[in-house]
Motif scaffolding. Structure first.
Motif, short mmCIF file in Angstrom:
data_model
loop_
_atom_site.label_atom_id
_atom_site.label_comp_id
_atom_site.label_asym_id
_atom_site.label_seq_id
_atom_site.Cartn_x
_atom_site.Cartn_y
_atom_site.Cartn_z
N LEU A 106 0.88 -1.01 -0.42
CA LEU A 106 -0.15 0.14 0.08
C LEU A 106 1.14 1.25 0.24
N ASP A 107 0.80 2.21 -0.65
CA ASP A 107 1.49 3.32 -1.30
C ASP A 107 1.10 4.40 -0.40
N SER A 108 0.58 5.13 0.12
CA SER A 108 -0.42 6.28 0.98
C SER A 108 -1.45 5.89 2.52
N PRO A 109 -0.79 7.39 3.05
CA PRO A 109 -2.57 6.73 4.77
C PRO A 109 -3.44 7.04 4.03
N GLU A 110 -3.37 7.47 2.80
CA GLU A 110 -5.21 7.29 2.25
C GLU A 110 -5.50 6.05 1.74
N ALA A 111 -4.52 5.11 1.73
CA ALA A 111 -4.67 3.79 1.31
C ALA A 111 -4.92 2.79 2.47
N PHE A 112 -3.83 3.07 3.48
CA PHE A 112 -4.28 2.60 4.58
C PHE A 112 -5.87 2.61 5.53
N ASP A 113 -6.06 4.14 5.66
CA ASP A 113 -6.74 4.49 5.96
C ASP A 113 -8.28 3.50 5.07
N GLU A 114 -8.52 3.36 3.89
CA GLU A 114 -9.36 3.41 3.62
C GLU A 114 -9.10 1.52 3.84
N ALA A 115 -8.07 0.39 3.51
CA ALA A 115 -7.46 -0.67 4.10
C ALA A 115 -8.53 -1.24 5.52
N ALA A 116 -8.41 -0.43 6.71
CA ALA A 116 -8.80 0.13 8.13
C ALA A 116 -9.79 0.10 8.20
N LYS A 117 -10.53 0.85 7.34
CA LYS A 117 -12.63 0.93 7.44
C LYS A 117 -13.03 0.05 8.69
N HIS A 118 -12.96 -1.64 8.50
CA HIS A 118 -13.40 -2.87 8.96
C HIS A 118 -12.80 -3.61 10.30
N VAL A 119 -11.68 -2.47 10.25
CA VAL A 119 -10.69 -3.30 11.80
C VAL A 119 -11.49 -2.80 13.08
N THR A 120 -11.63 -4.11 13.67
CA THR A 120 -12.90 -3.24 15.05
C THR A 120 -11.60 -3.05 15.92
N PRO A 121 -11.97 -2.76 16.85
CA PRO A 121 -11.52 -2.83 17.74
C PRO A 121 -10.52 -3.68 19.02
N ALA A 122 -11.71 -4.66 18.89
CA ALA A 122 -10.95 -6.20 18.90
C ALA A 122 -9.73 -6.73 18.37
N ASP A 123 -10.41 -6.57 17.19
CA ASP A 123 -8.49 -7.04 16.23
C ASP A 123 -7.44 -6.23 16.77
N MET A 124 -7.65 -5.48 17.94
CA MET A 124 -6.10 -4.78 17.86
C MET A 124 -5.07 -5.30 18.73
N HIS A 125 -5.89 -6.40 19.52
CA HIS A 125 -5.17 -7.28 20.66
C HIS A 125 -4.22 -8.35 19.50
N SER A 126 -4.41 -8.36 18.34
CA SER A 126 -3.25 -9.19 17.63
C SER A 126 -1.80 -8.28 17.77
#
Length: 324
Positions: free
Chosen positions: A247-267
């Motif tokens: 991924l080549d930009s902060p915008e791309a990372f933000d788009e990819a992370a839209k469905h990351v939940t708080p519970a996912d952060m423990h990984s």
């Protein structure tokens, strides 16, 4: 007992505040520090990305800590320039500087306009870059015409002892390959079994030097606040390779992370309001053979984390090492 260091995240904290933080970390009992070296943050919410090499000079002057940096020579940085920067810091602050070298991420490297190469090409380019840097440290005049082009480069200011060049790796395959040239291995916290495989691959291939682990943590007065903090600041960092490489930009990372939940952060982040829980987790990493643990609090505000961990976590880890 492992050395416990402070990780300075240039993607999240203004360099002036980050300098204050590393000074505070030394006073709180952190024994060393390291920093990232990005051109762009992982997310627009993080909103910073200062030039690490300017900051390193200030941090080395303002503290007595040993400092390291994670760097990717070969595209955004010519390896002769990184060799010059590293040699200068090592000459000014003998024994206090090291660099962990990796093959990079597109989010930082694409700015040159050059094609982002395949992983095998990036790995080969890193190997050539390391060779160039070591030859320059040795006082040679270097010329090469391959994945890296160098024309009659020579370092005129060199330290008596070259700075250690560690390998930054996230897989056993890379760790095994790096064992042939690295002065140590630096990686990021993940599942203990995966870390054990990486350590075994590196040591099994003859890898020498320290094992260095960057550990992402989120601390707050309550567990809910710690989870929310991690999700707000670090949810773009849950992706495994090759996603995080390509991924080549902060915008791309933000788009990819839209469905990351708080519970996912423990990984990917150690999340708790309990200092004792954090101390126990850090002791587990030490038992895997890691010599140095660098703690990255994923929030923007660093002071509370530094003070609490300095008073309540670092002593527990030290005591566990004595009694183990």
């Amino acid at each position: 007992m492992p050395l416990i260091g402070f990780h300075a995240s240039h993607e999240q904290v203004h360099p002036s505040a980050l300098l204050d933080a590393v000074i505070r970390a030394e006073a709180a009992g952190f024994q060393a520090a390291m920093c990232s070296d990005h051109f762009a943050p992982w997310s627009e919410r993080q909103g910073q990305s200062a030039f690490a090499w300017a900051w390193l000079g200030a941090a080395l002057q303002a503290t007595s800590l040993r400092l390291g940096v994670v760097n990717a020579p070969g595209q955004r940085y010519h390896p002769a320039i990184i060799a010059q920067a590293a040699a200068t810091l090592a000459a000014m602050y003998p024994g206090r500087f090291w660099a962990a070298l990796g093959s990079g991420e597109a989010s930082n490297e694409h700015i040159t306009g050059d094609v982002w190469p395949r992983k095998d090409v990036r790995t080969a380019r890193l190997g050539e870059s390391v060779d160039v840097m070591r030859r320059l440290f040795a006082g040679e005049e270097v010329s090469t015409d391959s994945l890296v082009t160098v024309d009659r480069a020579r370092l005129w200011t060199r330290p008596e002892t070259p700075p250690p060049l560690l390998a930054a790796a996230v897989s056993p395959e890379t760790a095994e390959w790096a064992a042939g040239w690295a002065d140590g291995l630096a990686t990021v916290a993940q599942d203990p079994e995966d870390l054990k495989r990486m350590v075994d691959a590196y040591r099994g291939a003859g890898g020498k030097g320290p094992l260095v682990l960057q550990v992402h943590v989120s601390y707050a007065p309550t567990d809910d606040k710690a989870v929310a903090l991690a999700h707000e600041q670090w949810r773009t960092n849950v992706f495994s390779p090759p996603v995080c490489w390509d991924l080549d930009s902060p915008e791309a990372f933000d788009e990819a992370a839209k469905h990351v939940t708080p519970a996912d952060m423990h990984s990917t982040v150690l999340i708790s309001s309990d200092p004792g829980w954090h101390a126990a987790k850090l002791h587990e990493f030490a038992e895997l053979g890691f010599d140095e643990l660098y703690l990255h609090h994923v929030g923007v505000e660093q002071s509370e984390f530094i003070d609490v961990f300095g008073e309540r976590v670092l002593p527990q880890v030290a005591q566990a090492g004595v009694t183990a």
